[in-house]
Design a protein around this motif. Structure first.
Motif, PDB file in Angstrom:
ATOM      1  N   GLY A 283       0.729  -1.097  -0.002  1.00 21.89           N
ATOM      2  CA  GLY A 283       0.143   0.113   0.126  1.00 21.89           C
ATOM      3  C   GLY A 283       0.762   1.401  -0.093  1.00 21.89           C
ATOM      4  N   ASP A 284       0.404   2.307  -0.391  1.00 21.14           N
ATOM      5  CA  ASP A 284       0.961   3.659  -0.413  1.00 21.14           C
ATOM      6  C   ASP A 284       0.633   4.454   0.897  1.00 21.14           C
ATOM      7  N   PHE A 285       1.560   4.311   2.006  1.00 22.02           N
ATOM      8  CA  PHE A 285       1.134   4.812   3.252  1.00 22.02           C
ATOM      9  C   PHE A 285       1.663   6.106   3.528  1.00 22.02           C
ATOM     10  N   SER A 286       2.236   6.735   2.492  1.00 22.16           N
ATOM     11  CA  SER A 286       3.056   8.090   2.647  1.00 22.16           C
ATOM     12  C   SER A 286       2.093   9.260   2.976  1.00 22.16           C
ATOM     13  N   VAL A 322       2.774   5.002  11.096  1.00 21.52           N
ATOM     14  CA  VAL A 322       2.791   4.043   9.999  1.00 21.52           C
ATOM     15  C   VAL A 322       1.529   3.032  10.311  1.00 21.52           C
ATOM     16  N   LEU A 323       1.076   2.738  11.362  1.00 18.51           N
ATOM     17  CA  LEU A 323       0.088   2.043  11.770  1.00 18.51           C
ATOM     18  C   LEU A 323      -1.351   2.721  11.536  1.00 18.51           C
ATOM     19  N   CYS A 324      -1.296   4.167  11.831  1.00 20.93           N
ATOM     20  CA  CYS A 324      -2.641   4.778  11.361  1.00 20.93           C
ATOM     21  C   CYS A 324      -2.455   4.707  10.010  1.00 20.93           C
ATOM     22  N   ALA A 325      -1.490   5.218   9.177  1.00 18.75           N
ATOM     23  CA  ALA A 325      -1.514   5.331   7.712  1.00 18.75           C
ATOM     24  C   ALA A 325      -1.782   3.643   7.034  1.00 18.75           C
ATOM     25  N   CYS A 326      -1.826   2.667   7.725  1.00 21.65           N
ATOM     26  CA  CYS A 326      -1.954   1.338   7.214  1.00 21.65           C
ATOM     27  C   CYS A 326      -3.261   1.180   7.353  1.00 21.65           C
ATOM     28  N   LEU A 327      -4.070   1.483   8.568  1.00 25.48           N
ATOM     29  CA  LEU A 327      -5.674   1.443   8.540  1.00 25.48           C
ATOM     30  C   LEU A 327      -5.951   2.518   7.621  1.00 25.48           C
ATOM     31  N   TRP A 329      -5.037   3.505   4.691  1.00 29.89           N
ATOM     32  CA  TRP A 329      -4.959   3.033   3.318  1.00 29.89           C
ATOM     33  C   TRP A 329      -5.856   2.007   3.083  1.00 29.89           C
ATOM     34  N   HIS A 330      -5.740   0.876   3.854  1.00 29.70           N
ATOM     35  CA  HIS A 330      -6.956  -0.357   3.420  1.00 29.70           C
ATOM     36  C   HIS A 330      -8.204   0.106   3.937  1.00 29.70           C
ATOM     37  N   PHE A 331      -8.538   1.078   4.828  1.00 29.29           N
ATOM     38  CA  PHE A 331      -9.867   0.959   4.957  1.00 29.29           C
ATOM     39  C   PHE A 331     -10.933   2.261   4.459  1.00 29.29           C
ATOM     40  N   ILE A 332      -9.844   3.318   4.058  1.00 29.78           N
ATOM     41  CA  ILE A 332     -10.433   4.632   3.625  1.00 29.78           C
ATOM     42  C   ILE A 332      -9.850   4.856   2.241  1.00 29.78           C
ATOM     43  N   GLU A 333      -8.534   5.048   2.101  1.00 33.86           N
ATOM     44  CA  GLU A 333      -7.965   5.551   0.879  1.00 33.86           C
ATOM     45  C   GLU A 333      -8.201   4.259  -0.290  1.00 33.86           C
ATOM     46  N   LYS A 334      -7.967   3.134  -0.176  1.00 32.26           N
ATOM     47  CA  LYS A 334      -7.960   2.157  -1.159  1.00 32.26           C
ATOM     48  C   LYS A 334      -9.121   2.243  -1.689  1.00 32.26           C
ATOM     49  N   PRO A 335     -10.264   1.817  -0.940  1.00 36.34           N
ATOM     50  CA  PRO A 335     -11.874   1.893  -1.069  1.00 36.34           C
ATOM     51  C   PRO A 335     -12.253   2.886  -2.174  1.00 36.34           C
ATOM     52  N   ALA A 336     -11.782   4.144  -1.279  1.00 34.39           N
ATOM     53  CA  ALA A 336     -12.125   5.323  -2.066  1.00 34.39           C
ATOM     54  C   ALA A 336     -11.727   5.305  -3.531  1.00 34.39           C
ATOM     55  N   LEU A 337     -10.341   4.975  -3.615  1.00 34.76           N
ATOM     56  CA  LEU A 337      -9.831   5.127  -5.101  1.00 34.76           C
ATOM     57  C   LEU A 337     -10.268   3.781  -6.152  1.00 34.76           C
ATOM     58  N   LYS A 338     -11.130   2.988  -5.683  1.00 40.05           N
ATOM     59  CA  LYS A 338     -11.775   2.300  -6.518  1.00 40.05           C
ATOM     60  C   LYS A 338     -12.829   2.922  -7.358  1.00 40.05           C
ATOM     61  N   TYR A 339     -13.299   3.956  -6.508  1.00 39.72           N
ATOM     62  CA  TYR A 339     -14.470   4.629  -7.674  1.00 39.72           C
ATOM     63  C   TYR A 339     -13.814   5.513  -8.909  1.00 39.72           C
ATOM     64  N   LYS A 340     -12.301   5.643  -8.705  1.00 44.83           N
ATOM     65  CA  LYS A 340     -11.678   6.149 -10.060  1.00 44.83           C
ATOM     66  C   LYS A 340     -12.011   5.358 -11.332  1.00 44.83           C
ATOM     67  N   THR A 341     -12.460   4.135 -11.303  1.00 52.85           N
ATOM     68  CA  THR A 341     -12.752   3.282 -12.371  1.00 52.85           C
ATOM     69  C   THR A 341     -14.150   3.768 -13.069  1.00 52.85           C
ATOM     70  N   ASN A 342     -15.030   3.934 -11.731  1.00 56.95           N
ATOM     71  CA  ASN A 342     -16.318   4.455 -12.291  1.00 56.95           C
ATOM     72  C   ASN A 342     -16.321   5.929 -12.920  1.00 56.95           C
TER      73      ASN A 342
END
Length: 354
Positions: A283-286, A322-327, A329-342
């Motif tokens: 994941g991109d945690f930056s 890093v722990l907060c960023a991991c959470l 990414w996986h629960f907020i950012e990555k799911p949101a980015l899936k809408y890019k395809t739509n």
């Protein structure tokens, strides 16, 4: 650009961690380590802006239109930011404040702090961290987000897209605008800084001018396809030259940095280096590290009652960030980015039927 074939994730991760390390010093009321006239955290933010300019310009040029482009940028910025602000107001604030729940929630600063969701920087939240060495700033890192988003819009105005691949060379507007921005930055930030800094939408324009040129320089490399000139050998030579022959004046240091830093950063970022290119495979945690770092550092100082050194603060805060960023990414950012395809489907289809 596939992050598995380059070092972008690695560079962004290191920059985010460098921001935490750099912030640990002013949070203890000490001077930060410097590099070419910049504090470590300021230099790290300039790394972010150089990379962002390069990648965002590519995103704009390849986008289906302005609406599609802005919607994608919003999906990247806002979901994680909204959660961060709500966590700060609804969890960190009530837990660490010395006020009762009723006193806390009836304070207007709680409502005012929510303006951070709209990219309006607000740093104070009731009496939170009032006993810390560095008072009055709950999350100082948020200052750069409105600047970043403004640069997204500016690129859409400056990087004029060609209608056909066979059209003439790209417009010179972006190059001229970059030259003007660089000149303004050198004059107002590094030569003669105004005693009173102009503020627009809660944002210090002098601070904005300090980082904006790096975004535009990164965009230049992308827009004019100058990445073909990236070379790690040349980049390493420039690093050695910078170490041995640092200019003395602030203006010359920054002018030198304009030339050296984006080239070196982007040369390394676009290269595929053994092991390092795999940093982002989980994941991109930056972005999450950047969002939560300052807040966590203030919490650490509050809990330890300002009794630890800047290095200790950084070492404790980094894994928590890093722990907060991991959470995030996986629960907020990555799911949101899936809408890019739509979004691509909606805007491209709309264009076809328009």
């Amino acid at each position: 650009m596939d992050s598995r074939s380059n070092n972008f994730d690695c560079v962004r991760l290191l920059a985010a961690l460098a921001v935490i390390y750099g912030h640990a010093f002013p949070l203890a009321l000490l001077g930060s380590p410097t590099l070419l006239g910049n504090s470590i955290q300021a230099f790290a933010v300039k790394i972010f802006f150089s990379i962002s300019g390069f990648l965002i310009c590519k995103s704009w040029v390849s986008s289906a239109g302005l609406g599609n482009y802005i919607a994608k940028r919003a999906l990247r910025i806002f979901p994680a930011l909204i959660v961060l602000v709500l966590v700060t107001v609804l969890i960190v604030g009530p837990v660490l404040t010395s006020l009762s729940f009723s006193e806390y929630y009836s304070n207007l600063t709680v409502l005012y702090y929510l303006k951070n969701i709209m990219l309006y920087p607000v740093y104070n939240l009731v009496d939170l961290f009032s006993y810390n060495s560095y008072k009055g700033a709950v999350n100082g890192s948020l200052w750069s987000l409105p600047v970043e988003f403004f640069m997204y819009i500016l690129i859409a105005l400056l990087a004029i897209k060609r209608k056909r691949a066979v059209d003439a060379s790209p417009s010179s507007v972006l190059f001229i605008a970059t030259a003007i921005m660089v000149s303004l930055s050198l004059r107002l930030v590094h030569h003669t800084t105004p005693e009173i800094h102009p503020v627009v939408y809660g944002t210090d324009l002098i601070s904005a001018l300090d980082v904006a040129p790096y975004f535009l320089i990164g965009a230049l490399y992308s827009y004019y396809s100058l990445e073909r000139f990236f070379d790690m050998g040349v980049a390493l030579f420039l690093v050695g030259f910078a170490v041995l022959f640092q200019p003395t004046s602030s203006v010359m240091q920054e002018a030198f940095l304009y030339v050296v830093a984006p080239y070196v950063i982007l040369s390394f970022a676009t290269t595929k280096t053994i092991y390092l290119h795999r940093v982002g495979r989980y994941g991109d945690f930056s972005y999450g590290i950047y969002l939560y770092g300052f807040l966590i550092q203030q919490v650490v100082n509050a809990v330890t009652k300002n009794s630890i050194s800047p290095l200790q603060n950084a070492l404790v805060s980094m894994p928590l960030a890093v722990l907060c960023a991991c959470l995030s990414w996986h629960f907020i950012e990555k799911p949101a980015l899936k809408y890019k395809t739509n979004l691509n489907f909606i805007f491209i289809r709309g264009k076809q039927h328009g």
